[in-house]
Design a protein around this motif. Sequence first.
Motif, short mmCIF file in Angstrom:
data_model
loop_
_atom_site.label_atom_id
_atom_site.label_comp_id
_atom_site.label_asym_id
_atom_site.label_seq_id
_atom_site.Cartn_x
_atom_site.Cartn_y
_atom_site.Cartn_z
N GLU A 59 -131.16 -13.77 25.06
CA GLU A 59 -131.97 -13.90 26.02
C GLU A 59 -130.89 -13.72 27.71
OE1 GLU A 59 -135.66 -15.66 25.56
OE2 GLU A 59 -134.87 -16.84 24.08
N LYS A 60 -130.83 -12.95 27.99
CA LYS A 60 -129.74 -12.61 28.96
C LYS A 60 -130.14 -12.99 30.22
CE LYS A 60 -125.73 -10.29 26.10
NZ LYS A 60 -124.99 -11.87 26.14
N ARG A 61 -131.18 -11.87 30.36
CA ARG A 61 -132.34 -11.89 31.47
C ARG A 61 -132.64 -13.97 32.30
NH1 ARG A 61 -135.24 -6.60 32.76
NH2 ARG A 61 -133.78 -5.59 32.01
N ARG A 62 -133.21 -14.33 30.59
CA ARG A 62 -133.49 -15.79 31.22
C ARG A 62 -131.97 -16.65 31.34
NH1 ARG A 62 -138.28 -17.58 27.09
NH2 ARG A 62 -140.02 -16.11 28.22
N LEU A 67 -129.95 -15.79 33.37
CA LEU A 67 -129.18 -15.64 33.90
C LEU A 67 -129.96 -16.67 35.49
CD1 LEU A 67 -127.43 -13.77 36.76
CD2 LEU A 67 -129.97 -12.21 36.70
N ARG A 68 -131.29 -16.86 35.62
CA ARG A 68 -132.08 -17.87 36.18
C ARG A 68 -131.09 -19.04 35.97
NH1 ARG A 68 -137.74 -20.41 35.11
NH2 ARG A 68 -137.45 -22.21 36.73
N ILE A 70 -123.86 -10.54 33.87
CA ILE A 70 -125.44 -10.48 32.51
C ILE A 70 -125.42 -8.60 33.79
CG2 ILE A 70 -127.59 -10.83 32.71
CD1 ILE A 70 -125.90 -13.52 32.30
N GLU A 80 -127.16 -5.59 32.21
CA GLU A 80 -128.31 -5.09 32.22
C GLU A 80 -128.21 -4.66 33.69
OE1 GLU A 80 -130.53 -6.58 29.73
OE2 GLU A 80 -128.76 -6.89 28.28
N LEU A 89 -131.14 -3.55 35.48
CA LEU A 89 -132.70 -4.41 35.85
C LEU A 89 -133.70 -3.87 35.72
CD1 LEU A 89 -130.93 -8.06 36.65
CD2 LEU A 89 -131.67 -7.47 34.23
#
Length: 325
Positions: free
Chosen positions: A274-277, A279-280, A305, A309, A311
């Motif tokens: 879960e790379k986007r999570r 990132l946060r 990331i 990604e 985005l």
Amino acid sequence: MRACRRADREPIVTRYTRQDVLRILHLKTRQLTAWERAGLIASHPENERAYSFEHLSQLRALREMRTGGARRVSAKSMLASMEAMQKVVGMRNVLTETSAVRHGSRLAFRHGGALVDPMTQQLAFDFEGMQGQLKVVNAAPVAGSAAYRAKASAEVQEMFLRGVQLEENAATVNEAMRVYESLLELKPDHAPACINLGTIFYNRKDFDGAERMYRRATEADSQYALAFFDLGNVLDEMLRLDEAIEAYGRAIELVPSYADAHYNLALAYERSGEKRRALRHWMAYVRLDPVGPWGTHAKGQARKILSMERLSIVSRGGRKVAAAG
């Protein structure tokens, strides 16, 4: 400081360097420096073995306050409360002889079966079994059952500090475990003892034992961010990433500026794909601790990331535009 005594030897007083202190207590240089500048702990030269076990105990108490919610009390207010407590009760070392809790914009201290607000010189009897309700009265000598509680509290505190001291020496870790176990027989909900015993299990790769003690700490004190952080660590080791993510998330809910929890949660999210999570939380860590090797690593992971990604950016009109890689 009370030194360990052996029947036929002089007292042994162990001294630590600044780097020893940072390593043992898992502190960051910036935090230690801030406490020193605020006058909460005495400062010492970088390369001298100037820190005693008593200093470690004081710093451990400050760390617990920082992760337990009292961090929102200003350093100036903390110092004023500590100095007032020394005068009111006649203590030499407030951080190791009492347990501090947040009380509005300042600190109160558990002592003699009561919560003492030294700034107002009021006593708040600590009815733990009454859903946290407090009855505030004018400060007065505590007698009767409170005297018994005070004696038991002092005994528990002395046992805990002895366990901490024994734990720092590899040759006496087994004895430290026995001390913590005896302490928990006297006070089953002593969360710091659960944490320290769990960490001994963790270091021995007894992850089942570590999980059991860390969970017990979270049950003893549901506001104890460090307990949830350590629980996340052991669940991560056991490859139970969903549970680890939940534990790290709870630590961050309790202390949103808990940098280490953001870092480990980012790692766990990456391992879960879960790379986007992730990132946060990399970005949160960078904001909280931008200097040093861990900050550099977090920045690198965030850039990686972002570069991998594609985005989506939603325009004001609602049209989605693919971001450039």
